[in-house]
Design an enzyme around this catalytic site. Structure first.
Site: not given
Ligand code: ATP
Ligand code: MG
Length: 600
Positions: A60, A301, A311
């Site tokens: 996003e 994650r 974020k």
């Molecule tokens: P927020 O912090 O706003 O929840 P997000 O970290 O989920 O956002 P996105 O932009 O939706 O951010 O993430 C893009 C992709 O990266 C998604 O498929 C998410 O599952 C993956 N992702 C995000 N954070 C992690 C993490 N800490 N470890 C592994 N994958 C991640």
């Molecule tokens: Mg997300």
């Protein structure tokens, strides 16, 4: 997971990647196996999806990418690559208020820096808004979606809780005609925000809250960075994501564990749309009869101690000025790590070592630091830089001759001869580090003190004869003598305890050195019992040292070039603030893990 376990278990992980990133392609070592790779192998064997592997990375654009995203990027691009498949980059841009073009540009740059190439054009969920709207009409016509006019607060009450089931909305049984009329008027911008929403008609008694008639469209009178003012309604992530996956013919939709409870909704939406229309809308070249819907698979994650990864929190640190921007070298963002001196290979290796599983864990920051040390130990040229200069005058060294100074040659790397040698003038006046001198040495002290000898790295043995102090009694200059017979050799029977680094006073260049350390001093800043995460910010996370003295060969160093400053750690030329006139170096990491002892 305790870092040490993970680490030793995987320490033979693939290291054969290079700095430029195509590395993953060039690497000969197989990527570490995991349960997702197993599922994909099975699907390939059974011929599901006709042998295709198509993944996507769906950020996003509401912030910069962080090291957690790198795990997802390495997985999505990695499994596609090793199975001759493709990975799309799709911006999941359904929340225009929080998104921006700046974030889109930064995300693209970070993925490329990490060494991955997306398949074809960049995709945007917003490019599917027309199709998503048509699919919503399809659900309405099939009696599977309705316009609900409960206020957001009422809707929350009706939804129920984890222990009580929900209550059907009084608008649940609106006729198809009425729903179509209201929904098209929502799309025409006739209503204020919050007045109506479009909901999937699933099951208000479901134990899974996500299935209790979730909202799939809401009214938002906001400008969108891609579609401008065209839409006053925006689809919800859960609705847009699965359809976008299907439209891009994704075979395996890999996401983090928090989406596990959303999977029934992902499947419900796709199963309740007409497969033929879905197929037509998709990139699929297969016949409709063999078209198989994407499968969502969740993995844990990445969490790392001494930092935060949400974020929202990272944004707060930037907006409230706790750090100097998204790419501040203390941030766990990819642009921050890059600026700090991490190579993309070190991050990919780290992700390989962490591995993919379904169990939540916290990885020790030491493991990330180990990855970069491992890389830079092999690739970074050695150089000398004195961080806290103390002047040394060699009283018995000849005054500079007309032929110019004596020039020594030092190896750029202790093992890699191919890295060559560098020239370093030697002179009567030098600088050593103030911390390498003690007037009253503690027991076992191996550096310089009055009457003792040390070797200057790559040069002579010197002895301290006299200490000159300022009015406060602080040493400001050491008068020493050098032994001309000791260049590169220890005369027989002579035991010299220590080796210290130095630079020639006149030829040294003045540089600024930024000593970075962990952003938080507590292991788990997210732990609410210790208070707000910002209260455990490490006050020493940045110490700026000016007036440092570096050896003259560093003058030619390009932005982002990395060096081992002997005895001090790994440093890189700051890619933005360093200029040929005023060079700025960032400390990437210390030579050894100095936190391991403290934190265990
Ligand atoms: P927020 O912090 O706003 O929840 P997000 O970290 O989920 O956002 P996105 O932009 O939706 O951010 O993430 C893009 C992709 O990266 C998604 O498929 C998410 O599952 C993956 N992702 C995000 N954070 C992690 C993490 N800490 N470890 C592994 N994958 C991640
Ligand atoms: Mg997300």
């Amino acid at each position: 997971m305790k870092s040490s376990d993970t680490f030793s278990a995987n320490s033979s992980a693939n290291n054969s990647t290079n700095h430029n990133g195509d590395a993953v392609a060039g690497s000969t070592a197989p990527a570490p196996s995991n349960f997702i790779r197993h599922i994909i192998e099975q699907d390939l064997q059974t011929g599901k999806h006709n042998g295709r592997v198509q993944t996507r990375f769906p950020p996003e654009p509401n912030g910069y990418l962080h090291i957690g995203h790198a795990k997802s990027i390495c997985l999505n691009f990695g499994v596609a690559k090793s199975n001759n498949g493709f990975c799309n980059l799709r911006f999941d841009d359904t929340n225009p208020e929080k998104e921006s073009q700046e974030f889109i540009n930064a995300i693209k740059a970070d993925i490329e820096w990490l060494g991955f190439h997306w398949s074809g054009e960049i995709r945007y969920a917003s490019a599917y808004f027309d199709a998503l709207y048509e699919f919503a009409l399809q659900l309405i016509r099939a009696g599977k979606a309705y316009v609900c006019s409960l206020s957001p607060d009422q809707a929350r009450e009706y939804r129920g809780t984890l222990t009580t089931h929900g209550t059907p909305s009084p608008y649940r049984n609106r006729t198809v005609e009425e729903n179509i009329d209201l929904f098209t008027r929502m799309a025409a911008g006739e209503f204020a925000e919050g007045v109506h929403s479009l909901r999937a008609k699933i099951d208000m008694a479901s134990p899974n809250i996500n299935m209790r008639d979730p909202v799939i469209y809401r009214i938002r009178h906001v400008h969108h960075h891609q579609t401008g003012d065209k839409w006053p309604i925006y689809p919800m992530y859960d609705y847009a994501h699965c359809i976008s996956d299907a439209m891009e013919c994704i075979t395996h939709s890999l996401c983090t564990l928090e989406f596990e409870d959303h999977r029934p909704l992902y499947d419900w939406i796709l199963q309740n749309l007409d497969i033929a229309t879905l197929h037509r809308a998709s990139d699929s070249k297969e016949g409709v009869e063999s078209y198989v819907l994407p499968r969502q698979i969740e993995f844990a994650r990445l969490n790392i101690n001494y930092t935060v990864m949400s974020k929202r929190k990272l944004k707060e640190l930037v907006m409230q000025g706790y750090v100097k921007g998204w790419d501040d070298p203390r941030m766990p963002t990819l642009s921050g790590l890059r600026r700090r001196g991490f190579t993309s290979a070190s991050i990919r290796n780290f992700c390989d070592r962490v591995g993919i599983s379904r169990s939540e864990s916290v990885v020790d920051l030491g493991m990330l630091e180990h990855s970069i040390r491992d890389d830079l130990d092999k690739s970074a040229p050695r150089a000398m830089c004195v961080l806290r200069p103390l002047k040394v005058t060699l009283t018995n060294y000849p005054l500079d001759s007309l032929d110019g100074p004596e020039v020594l040659e030092l190896s750029c790397h202790p093992k890699e001869e191919s890295m060559g040698k560098r020239k370093l003038p030697f002179a009567r006046e030098l600088f050593i580090d103030a911390s390498d001198f003690e007037e009253i040495p503690p027991p076992q002290y191996k550096r310089l003190s009055p009457g003792t000898e040390v070797r200057l790295r790559g040069a002579y043995v010197i002895r301290c004869d006299q200490v000159i102090k300022d009015a406060e009694g602080k040493p400001v200059e050491l008068l020493c003598s050098y032994d001309a017979a000791t260049l590169g050799v220890n005369p027989q029977g002579r035991k010299v305890q220590g080796v210290i680094h130095w630079v020639p006073a006149q030829h040294a260049i003045d540089v600024e050195v930024r000593i970075y350390d962990r952003l938080f001093s507590k292991e788990n800043p997210d732990d609410k019992t210790v208070g707000d995460y910002k209260e455990c910010l490490n006050p020493e996370s940045l110490v700026t040292l000016t007036g440092c003295k570096a050896e003259p060969s560093l003058k030619l160093a390009a932005p982002e070039a990395s060096f081992q400053f002997e005895r001090e750690g790994y440093f890189c030329v700051d890619r933005y603030d360093s200029t040929p006139e005023k060079m700025v170096f960032n400390r990437t990491v210390t030579l050894r893990d100095s936190w391991a002892k403290i934190s265990s």
